[in-house]
Scaffold this active site. Structure first.
Site, PDB file in Angstrom:
ATOM      1  N   HIS A  72      10.939 -23.869   9.198  1.00 49.09           N
ATOM      2  CA  HIS A  72       9.884 -24.622   9.880  1.00 49.09           C
ATOM      3  C   HIS A  72       8.497 -24.415   9.292  1.00 49.09           C
ATOM      4  CE1 HIS A  72      12.104 -25.439  13.964  1.00 49.09           C
ATOM      5  NE2 HIS A  72      12.823 -25.761  12.895  1.00 49.09           N
ATOM      6  N   ASN A  73       8.241 -23.256   8.703  1.00 42.98           N
ATOM      7  CA  ASN A  73       6.878 -22.941   8.260  1.00 42.98           C
ATOM      8  C   ASN A  73       6.721 -22.886   6.747  1.00 42.98           C
ATOM      9  OD1 ASN A  73       7.479 -20.741  10.809  1.00 42.98           O
ATOM     10  ND2 ASN A  73       5.975 -22.349  11.118  1.00 42.98           N
ATOM     11  N   ARG A 117       9.066 -33.428  10.036  1.00 43.26           N
ATOM     12  CA  ARG A 117       7.948 -33.204  10.971  1.00 43.26           C
ATOM     13  C   ARG A 117       7.248 -31.868  10.704  1.00 43.26           C
ATOM     14  NH1 ARG A 117      12.589 -31.702  13.454  1.00 43.26           N
ATOM     15  NH2 ARG A 117      12.618 -29.875  14.837  1.00 43.26           N
ATOM     16  N   HIS A 118       7.981 -30.938  10.125  1.00 44.51           N
ATOM     17  CA  HIS A 118       7.371 -29.633   9.841  1.00 44.51           C
ATOM     18  C   HIS A 118       6.358 -29.731   8.698  1.00 44.51           C
ATOM     19  CE1 HIS A 118      10.168 -28.076  12.667  1.00 44.51           C
ATOM     20  NE2 HIS A 118      11.189 -28.542  11.965  1.00 44.51           N
ATOM     21  N   CYS A 152       3.146  -3.299   4.015  1.00 40.80           N
ATOM     22  CA  CYS A 152       2.274  -2.174   4.373  1.00 40.80           C
ATOM     23  C   CYS A 152       2.946  -1.453   5.532  1.00 40.80           C
ATOM     24  CB  CYS A 152       0.841  -2.627   4.673  1.00 40.80           C
ATOM     25  SG  CYS A 152       0.637  -3.746   6.066  1.00 40.80           S
ATOM     26  N   GLY A 153       2.215  -0.625   6.265  1.00 40.72           N
ATOM     27  CA  GLY A 153       2.867   0.152   7.322  1.00 40.72           C
ATOM     28  C   GLY A 153       3.439  -0.732   8.416  1.00 40.72           C
ATOM     29  N   THR A 154       2.580  -1.596   8.973  1.00 39.88           N
ATOM     30  CA  THR A 154       3.015  -2.512  10.034  1.00 39.88           C
ATOM     31  C   THR A 154       3.262  -3.930   9.530  1.00 39.88           C
ATOM     32  OG1 THR A 154       0.718  -3.097  10.464  1.00 39.88           O
ATOM     33  CG2 THR A 154       1.647  -1.286  11.777  1.00 39.88           C
ATOM     34  N   GLY A 155       2.694  -4.263   8.397  1.00 42.24           N
ATOM     35  CA  GLY A 155       2.704  -5.645   7.902  1.00 42.24           C
ATOM     36  C   GLY A 155       1.503  -6.436   8.395  1.00 42.24           C
ATOM     37  N   ASP A 203       0.868  -1.173   0.000  1.00 46.45           N
ATOM     38  CA  ASP A 203       0.000   0.000   0.000  1.00 46.45           C
ATOM     39  C   ASP A 203       0.910   1.230   0.000  1.00 46.45           C
ATOM     40  OD1 ASP A 203       0.919   0.208   2.602  1.00 46.45           O
ATOM     41  OD2 ASP A 203      -1.068   0.242   3.539  1.00 46.45           O
ATOM     42  N   HIS A 204       0.318   2.398   0.213  1.00 44.27           N
ATOM     43  CA  HIS A 204       1.089   3.649   0.198  1.00 44.27           C
ATOM     44  C   HIS A 204       2.180   3.654   1.269  1.00 44.27           C
ATOM     45  CE1 HIS A 204      -2.374   3.899   2.806  1.00 44.27           C
ATOM     46  NE2 HIS A 204      -1.737   4.807   3.541  1.00 44.27           N
TER      47      HIS A 204
HETATM   48  C1  RB5 Z   1      -2.131   2.448   6.531  1.00 40.99           C
HETATM   49  O1  RB5 Z   1      -2.292   3.632   7.250  1.00 40.99           O
HETATM   50  C2  RB5 Z   1      -1.916   1.285   7.472  1.00 40.99           C
HETATM   51  O2  RB5 Z   1      -3.069   1.027   8.178  1.00 40.99           O
HETATM   52  C3  RB5 Z   1      -1.479   0.067   6.708  1.00 40.99           C
HETATM   53  O3  RB5 Z   1      -0.317   0.355   5.985  1.00 40.99           O
HETATM   54  C4  RB5 Z   1      -1.122  -1.156   7.528  1.00 40.99           C
HETATM   55  O4  RB5 Z   1      -0.230  -0.861   8.540  1.00 40.99           O
HETATM   56  C5  RB5 Z   1      -2.268  -1.979   7.954  1.00 40.99           C
HETATM   57  O5  RB5 Z   1      -2.145  -3.022   8.597  1.00 40.99           O
END
Ligand code: RB5
Length: 140
Positions: free
Chosen positions: A94-95, A128-129, A61-64, A4-5
């Site tokens: 493992h994943n 096992r994984h 994204c911002g936080t993932g 995203d942005h």
């Molecule tokens: C965008 O502001 C933010 O919500 C998005 O990038 C993300 O972090 C969502 O999980």
């Protein structure tokens, strides 16, 4: 790849890093820092991994968090939110993670590129994984 942005600047850096190593990349967008919904881009990448068009995907994204949530709704997608090296390695060993998700507002470029590098190079250990992963696809 998709972002995203909030993930756009990092996506561009990761894309250049991969292209410098002659790794083919399809970029589904977004293509600027204009506000968009992460779900649209997360769905597009996850769909292409789920249907076998691509073996691996990268989402930022911002936080993932949002990208990871949406990607894991697709069958066969194992998206891992990774913002440290140990998680990058273990998500592969493992994943067998097939979508790497990073938080563009949480980590810097140097770490992000290291995570991508390690994630691409680390093999799945199987054994096992594999059995544990197979249980993910059966009804609870
Ligand atoms: C965008 O502001 C933010 O919500 C998005 O990038 C993300 O972090 C969502 O999980």
């Amino acid at each position: 790849m998709g972002s995203d942005h909030a993930g756009y600047p990092m996506k561009e850096k990761v894309k250049a890093f991969l292209q410098d190593r002659s790794i083919a990349v399809e970029d589904v967008g977004t293509h600027s820092e204009k506000s968009v919904d992460y779900t649209d881009f997360g769905k597009e990448v996850a769909r292409k991994v789920s249907d076998g068009t691509f073996e691996r995907g990268i989402l930022i994204c911002g936080t993932g968090l949002g990208m990871c949530m949406v990607a894991n709704r697709f069958r066969g997608v194992r998206a891992a939110l990774v913002n440290d090296l140990f998680s990058a390695i273990m998500s592969r060993r493992h994943n067998d993670s097939n979508v790497l998700v990073m938080g563009g507002r949480l980590i810097g470029e140097t770490l992000a590129l290291q995570l991508v590098d390690v994630w691409l190079e680390t093999p799945f250990e199987g054994g096992r994984h594999k059995r544990r992963l197979e249980k993910m696809d059966t009804a609870s």
